[in-house]
Scaffold this motif. Structure first.
Motif, PDB file in Angstrom:
ATOM      1  N   GLU A 375       1.005  -1.488  -0.058  1.00 22.37           N
ATOM      2  CA  GLU A 375       0.565   0.151  -0.333  1.00 22.37           C
ATOM      3  C   GLU A 375       0.675   1.194   0.148  1.00 22.37           C
ATOM      4  N   ASN A 376       2.170   1.496   0.572  1.00 23.13           N
ATOM      5  CA  ASN A 376       3.005   2.066   0.484  1.00 23.13           C
ATOM      6  C   ASN A 376       3.945   1.979  -0.504  1.00 23.13           C
ATOM      7  N   ASP A 377       3.648   1.894  -1.525  1.00 22.05           N
ATOM      8  CA  ASP A 377       4.524   1.326  -2.951  1.00 22.05           C
ATOM      9  C   ASP A 377       6.172   0.737  -3.300  1.00 22.05           C
ATOM     10  N   ALA A 378       6.359   0.478  -1.142  1.00 20.71           N
ATOM     11  CA  ALA A 378       7.868   0.064  -0.173  1.00 20.71           C
ATOM     12  C   ALA A 378       7.579  -1.444  -1.801  1.00 20.71           C
ATOM     13  N   LEU A 379       6.651  -2.480  -2.160  1.00 18.14           N
ATOM     14  CA  LEU A 379       6.757  -3.484  -2.704  1.00 18.14           C
ATOM     15  C   LEU A 379       6.264  -3.596  -3.615  1.00 18.14           C
ATOM     16  N   GLN A 380       6.060  -4.271  -4.792  1.00 20.18           N
ATOM     17  CA  GLN A 380       5.156  -4.577  -6.101  1.00 20.18           C
ATOM     18  C   GLN A 380       4.507  -6.062  -5.058  1.00 20.18           C
ATOM     19  N   PRO A 381       3.225  -5.575  -5.658  1.00 21.58           N
ATOM     20  CA  PRO A 381       2.459  -7.327  -5.408  1.00 21.58           C
ATOM     21  C   PRO A 381       2.607  -7.943  -6.995  1.00 21.58           C
ATOM     22  N   ASP A 382       2.665  -9.705  -6.952  1.00 22.99           N
ATOM     23  CA  ASP A 382       2.615 -10.130  -7.976  1.00 22.99           C
ATOM     24  C   ASP A 382       1.221 -10.410  -8.201  1.00 22.99           C
ATOM     25  N   VAL A 383       1.159 -10.231  -9.586  1.00 26.14           N
ATOM     26  CA  VAL A 383      -0.400 -10.672 -10.184  1.00 26.14           C
ATOM     27  C   VAL A 383      -0.990 -11.191  -9.749  1.00 26.14           C
ATOM     28  N   PHE A 384      -0.781 -12.476  -9.179  1.00 29.05           N
ATOM     29  CA  PHE A 384      -2.033 -13.072  -7.981  1.00 29.05           C
ATOM     30  C   PHE A 384      -1.976 -12.837  -7.244  1.00 29.05           C
ATOM     31  N   LEU A 385      -1.727 -12.556  -6.795  1.00 32.48           N
ATOM     32  CA  LEU A 385      -1.768 -11.728  -4.759  1.00 32.48           C
ATOM     33  C   LEU A 385      -2.247 -10.604  -5.256  1.00 32.48           C
ATOM     34  N   THR A 386      -2.407  -9.264  -6.671  1.00 33.46           N
ATOM     35  CA  THR A 386      -2.960  -8.118  -6.708  1.00 33.46           C
ATOM     36  C   THR A 386      -4.147  -8.737  -6.637  1.00 33.46           C
ATOM     37  N   GLU A 387      -4.385  -9.403  -7.636  1.00 34.78           N
ATOM     38  CA  GLU A 387      -6.282  -9.595  -7.740  1.00 34.78           C
ATOM     39  C   GLU A 387      -6.997 -10.260  -6.923  1.00 34.78           C
ATOM     40  N   ALA A 388      -6.345 -11.535  -5.832  1.00 37.24           N
ATOM     41  CA  ALA A 388      -6.680 -11.757  -5.104  1.00 37.24           C
ATOM     42  C   ALA A 388      -7.568 -10.712  -3.903  1.00 37.24           C
ATOM     43  N   LEU A 389      -6.737  -9.540  -3.818  1.00 37.82           N
ATOM     44  CA  LEU A 389      -7.182  -8.251  -2.683  1.00 37.82           C
ATOM     45  C   LEU A 389      -7.860  -7.516  -3.406  1.00 37.82           C
TER      46      LEU A 389
END
Length: 633
Positions: A375-389
């Protein structure tokens, strides 16, 4: 690896296509803007990203970073409007598009262009179009990016998806205005362009279908009936395979007209009847358009039941007029602006708006610390975690594609095939699942869950299915209790697993089956979910619940499931609606409600046949005749 850099993706696509920045940017943005996008000093709105990628002949799903919250709202609202338009819910589509006016289209000319196109399509589908005004509307929208386009010769241009759609709209209006030669010229160029365009196959098939509707009308106009039938029927079948409701009704009706003109009257009437009842079932005025046409042209003598069906009322919508777009931007923005909405910031905004804690959202998906960094842009989520969130926040991810590593892209492709390809054989499914499994590890919670769920769809006993489904659910929610579903925010996979657990219990424990489905519908009523996400899950919930109640002989409960709100929900997925009605009409008959049973059986049989499932239709007709002496024509 997380979501890739948009500028880098565009630059790679441009170089691969052998294009200069001048060639790629034409009609979309300035050369300077493109240069800044590619070197990372400027951001790019999703709609601009899509247009540039389409020009480069590359896969053009949109990139999930937004200039601002208004940019996101415009983008997602256009997706909602397309959904409603595609399911023939014109009033809802119109309401969604009006929201863009309030936001001034996020000051983006490409959003405005798409807005004009969709408003034009509402006019077309409402059946009350002024063809001169529609021609002007589509032309004005096209001139936003192509001010000097020559309709007789545009084959050299690099076109966006919306520009292709607008050209198809222009061609249709030219045909209605008596300019059939120019209509044919545009259709020929579009067919040639699509043949060489690098677009994902579902989008390409959809564009071909829209082109086929206009080209078939042209062929009927010049009385080339055999070719008209061949074109309409070929693309109708493609839409059946892809479960694409939007062009399917029109192509089925045009197939009917083609059969009529080639002398196959009985077949022609079947296709007409299927179109009419399917459109009538979702309360679309297209049912009245079709019946009025065949009556005025004296094509068929209508059977008594069909001729006595109520007319669907026509709704008119004010025609939009194009405005000066000189004050609108090309969709580029300052990448370092405080307003920029990355995927992490979007998740944060949606979470806080819904009053969710970090713990509630990330449960079973990732650590609280990891979500905070995302959420703070310190880490880019992977594609599938992004979808689930996003799904747990009630948002559908299907409006845009995430650009990740080669491995993530391959996994996404396989997941897409497993989800969207209709009527896969067991061998094909096993092959895709084997490839999918070879790319993941046990640490990939969401992917292991998806694999276990999809593998469970292969034939096995109900007891084994339930055990495997609980195993799949435990990857993200090991202590889940259906009785307390309100305490959770669930992803598409998690909800699909619960749907299937409830369905598998129908022959083992009827009370448990009812518990699961009742709780799922309660979840829908309690949580704030977007219609695009709802449509991916809950029409299936209603169908499986109806099927389960019928199996348990709870006919009155099943008959009561078809409420006004549930009807509205089912309209968004015509194929699933057909399955629901298959059992609903039988329950009505069992409850001795023979008049509505007959009406909904006509709907059910026609939708089954529309999707080339005639054996289902024949079984239903035989059952209703043998058990209740109800004749379904």
């Amino acid at each position: 690896m997380g979501v890739r850099n948009a500028g880098k993706t565009i630059r790679e696509a441009r170089i691969k296509a052998g294009l200069t920045q001048e060639q790629l940017s034409e009609g979309v943005c300035s050369v300077l803007s493109l240069s800044r996008i590619e070197n990372g000093s400027a951001g790019v709105s999703p709609v601009t990203f899509q247009a540039l990628m389409a020009h480069a002949g590359a896969p053009c799903e949109v990139y999930p970073i937004f200039a601002s919250r208004t940019d996101f709202d415009c983008f997602y609202t256009l997706n909602r409007a397309r959904f409603y338009l595609g399911s023939w819910q014109l009033s809802q589509a119109y309401e969604e598009l009006n929201k863009l006016e309030e936001w001034n289209f996020a000051d983006n000319k490409l959003y405005y262009q798409e807005y004009l196109y969709l408003n034009g399509q509402i006019q077309v589908r409402s059946g009350c179009a002024d063809h001169h005004a529609l021609y002007d509307l589509f032309s004005s929208a096209l001139h936003i990016t192509r001010p000097e386009i020559d309709y007789s010769d545009f084959h050299h241009l690099l076109l966006s998806i919306v520009e292709i759609e607008l050209l198809i709209g222009v061609a249709q209006e030219l045909l209605y205005l008596g300019k059939s030669d120019l209509c044919y010229n545009i259709c020929s160029q579009i067919a040639s362009y699509l043949a060489n365009a690098e677009i994902d196959y579902l989008k390409k098939d959809y564009l071909y279908a829209e082109y086929a509707i206009v080209y078939t009308k042209y062929l009927l106009e010049i009385k080339d009936y055999k070719k008209a039938l061949a074109i309409a029927d070929h693309h109708r079948h493609k839409m059946v395979q892809n479960s694409e409701d939007s062009p399917l009704l029109e192509l089925t009706f045009l197939t009917s007209v083609g059969y009529y003109h080639t002398g196959e009257m009985e077949t022609a009437y079947i296709y007409f009847k299927n179109t009419f009842y399917a459109a009538h079932s979702i309360e679309s005025y297209y049912a009245s358009i079709c019946r009025n046409y065949v009556s005025s042209e004296h094509i068929f003598v209508l059977d008594d039941y069909l001729s006595q069906m109520d007319d669907i009322p026509q709704i008119t919508f004010p025609m939009k007029k194009a405005i000066n777009t000189s004050d609108l931007t090309d969709g580029t923005y300052d990448f370092f602006s405080a307003d920029v909405l990355t995927i992490g910031r979007l998740i944060h905004e949606l979470r806080t708006e819904q009053g969710l804690s970090l713990t509630a959202l990330c449960q079973g998906l990732c650590s609280k610390s990891k979500l905070s960094k995302i959420e703070n842009d310190a880490l880019q989520p992977d594609v599938f975690l992004t979808e689930a969130l996003l799904q747990r926040l009630g948002i559908s991810e299907r409006g845009f594609t995430f650009w990740g590593s080669e491995r993530e892209s391959r996994l996404y492709e396989l997941k897409f095939k497993l989800t969207h390809t209709r009527l896969l054989t067991n061998e094909q499914t096993e092959n895709y699942l084997h490839q999918f499994h070879s790319l993941i590890t046990k640490k990939d919670n969401t992917l292991m869950q998806r694999y276990t769920f999809d593998y469970n769809l292969l034939p096995s006993s109900p007891e084994e299915c339930i055990q495997n489904l609980h195993t799949a659910l435990a990857y993200t929610l090991p202590d889940f209790d259906i009785r307390f579903i309100y305490n959770y925010h669930l992803s598409h996979s998690e909800l699909s697993i619960l749907n299937n657990i409830g369905f598998q219990y129908r022959n083992i424990d009827g009370n448990k089956s009812k518990l699961y489905f009742a709780k799922l519908l309660d979840y829908l009523s309690v949580h704030s979910l977007d219609i695009l996400f709802i449509n991916n899950v809950f029409p299936l919930t209603l169908y499986k619940y109806e099927h389960s109640l019928y199996t348990q002989h709870h006919y009155h409960e099943a008959a009561d499931l078809f409420t006004g709100s549930n009807h509205q929900l089912l309209k968004g997925n015509l194929a699933t609606f057909g399955y629901f009605l298959f059992y609903y009409c039988q329950c009505l008959a069992e409850c001795q409600q023979y008049e509505p049973a007959t009406k909904f059986a006509h709907y059910a049989c026609s939708i089954q046949e529309l999707y080339e499932l005639k054996p289902n239709s024949e079984v239903l007709k035989k059952y209703l005749w043998n058990d209740f002496s109800l004749h379904i024509s």
